[in-house]
Design a protein around this motif. Structure first.
Motif, PDB file in Angstrom:
ATOM      1  N   VAL A  83       0.847  -1.218  -0.040  1.00  0.00           N
ATOM      2  CA  VAL A  83      -0.174   0.086   0.192  1.00  0.00           C
ATOM      3  C   VAL A  83       0.893   1.327   0.091  1.00  0.00           C
ATOM      4  N   ALA A  84       1.864   1.196   0.783  1.00  0.00           N
ATOM      5  CA  ALA A  84       2.872   2.295   1.030  1.00  0.00           C
ATOM      6  C   ALA A  84       3.537   2.710  -0.239  1.00  0.00           C
ATOM      7  N   LEU A  85       3.919   1.505  -1.135  1.00  0.00           N
ATOM      8  CA  LEU A  85       4.396   1.751  -2.461  1.00  0.00           C
ATOM      9  C   LEU A  85       3.378   2.327  -3.649  1.00  0.00           C
ATOM     10  N   MET A  86       2.283   1.639  -3.526  1.00  0.00           N
ATOM     11  CA  MET A  86       1.086   2.205  -4.254  1.00  0.00           C
ATOM     12  C   MET A  86       0.819   3.677  -4.217  1.00  0.00           C
ATOM     13  N   VAL A  87       0.932   4.217  -3.039  1.00  0.00           N
ATOM     14  CA  VAL A  87       0.764   5.652  -2.544  1.00  0.00           C
ATOM     15  C   VAL A  87       1.770   6.329  -3.420  1.00  0.00           C
ATOM     16  N   ALA A  88       2.939   5.790  -3.088  1.00  0.00           N
ATOM     17  CA  ALA A  88       4.138   6.601  -3.619  1.00  0.00           C
ATOM     18  C   ALA A  88       4.000   6.564  -5.124  1.00  0.00           C
ATOM     19  N   LEU A  89       3.685   5.361  -5.747  1.00  0.00           N
ATOM     20  CA  LEU A  89       3.896   5.324  -7.203  1.00  0.00           C
ATOM     21  C   LEU A  89       2.705   6.366  -7.985  1.00  0.00           C
ATOM     22  N   HIS A  90       1.677   6.507  -6.983  1.00  0.00           N
ATOM     23  CA  HIS A  90       0.447   7.252  -7.265  1.00  0.00           C
ATOM     24  C   HIS A  90       0.903   8.656  -7.464  1.00  0.00           C
TER      25      HIS A  90
END
Length: 276
Positions: A174-181
């Motif tokens: 989730v943290a990396l998904m948010v960062a990629l977003h």
């Protein structure tokens, strides 16, 4: 169901043996997974098949979800944006499947439920009874190993390790998904089809799991640690066999192999290590 991607049989209901047989033997490139059907069953979403399923009619869901753009369920979800390869795959599989059903003896339809999966280009289906047999064998082997090694109450703490791994992996993803977003400025509907998201979804759990294994292997006895992990997945597999039988194979089959290896290690391992 979108505008591109491979055509996948992802759900079936009310006796699927004849449908899967026609799909497997007649379609030129069959592709499917019953795991997806169990996921959809607990999600707040429906398809046209829901009506048939509620009326106890044998049915199947076949669609394509490889959406890399934002056409899915929008005004852009039209024939102009359709990928010709997707249309060909979907159409040729469905046409051949319908021909197979037309030739089949539908008077012999049973309520037998099969699990199914595609692996290395092959479509396989098997009775869900096989999953029940496998989980019973796995639990039997775990009881045998537990009685042989006598790990004591420490087994409880070791069996909770996968929970920590799952929670840590989910948080990392989730943290990396948010960062990629924030980096990309968009959140694709099906991100796992794009390389950065694929690396995130699989790379994070593998990295965290490998790190935990290295740390815990130094603190705990390896056999007892693996026994605790196997017990966790045995309980998870048993729950899936009962409540989500179409998805049980993703745990049950690997678990059986793990328990066989563990039983052999605890039986042969000490002698082998003593010889070394």
């Amino acid at each position: 169901t979108g505008s591109k991607g491979q055509s996948v049989l992802f759900r079936s209901a009310n006796g699927n043996a004849h449908i899967l047989d026609a799909y497997r033997t007649h379609s030129p490139r069959p592709l499917g997974t019953s795991f997806a059907g169990e996921l959809i069953r607990v999600m707040p979403s429906d398809t046209d098949m829901t009506v048939a399923a509620r009326n106890r009619i044998s049915s199947a869901d076949i669609g394509f979800y490889g959406e890399g753009s934002h056409h899915y369920h929008t005004m852009g979800d039209n024939t102009r944006n359709m990928d010709p390869a997707t249309a060909q795959h979907h159409g040729s599989n469905l046409y051949a499947m319908v021909e197979g059903l037309a030739e089949a003896d539908l008077s012999a339809i049973t309520n037998e439920a099969l699990a199914f999966e595609s692996l290395f280009g092959q479509f396989a289906a098997w009775p869900q009874t096989l999953d029940r047999i496998c989980i019973a064998l796995a639990i039997g082997l775990l009881l045998l190993v537990t009685g042989r090694t006598r790990p004591g109450w420490s087994l409880v703490s070791k069996s909770t390790t996968p929970i920590v791994l799952i929670v840590a992996s989910a948080a990392g993803v989730v943290a990396l998904m948010v960062a990629l977003h924030f980096l990309r400025g968009e959140t694709p509907l099906h991100p796992a089809h794009e390389l950065p998201y694929l690396i995130t979804v699989f790379g994070v759990p593998i990295s965290i799991g490998a790190g935990m294994a290295l740390v815990l292997n130094r603190r705990w006895d390896t056999d007892h640690f693996m026994l605790g992990v196997c017990w966790f997945w045995a309980i998870a597999g048993l729950l899936l066999v009962i409540f989500g039988p179409g998805a049980a194979y993703i745990i049950v089959f690997p678990l059986l192999l793990m328990t066989i290896a563990l039983a052999l290690d605890t039986r042969v391992g000490p002698c082998w290590r003593g010889c070394i």
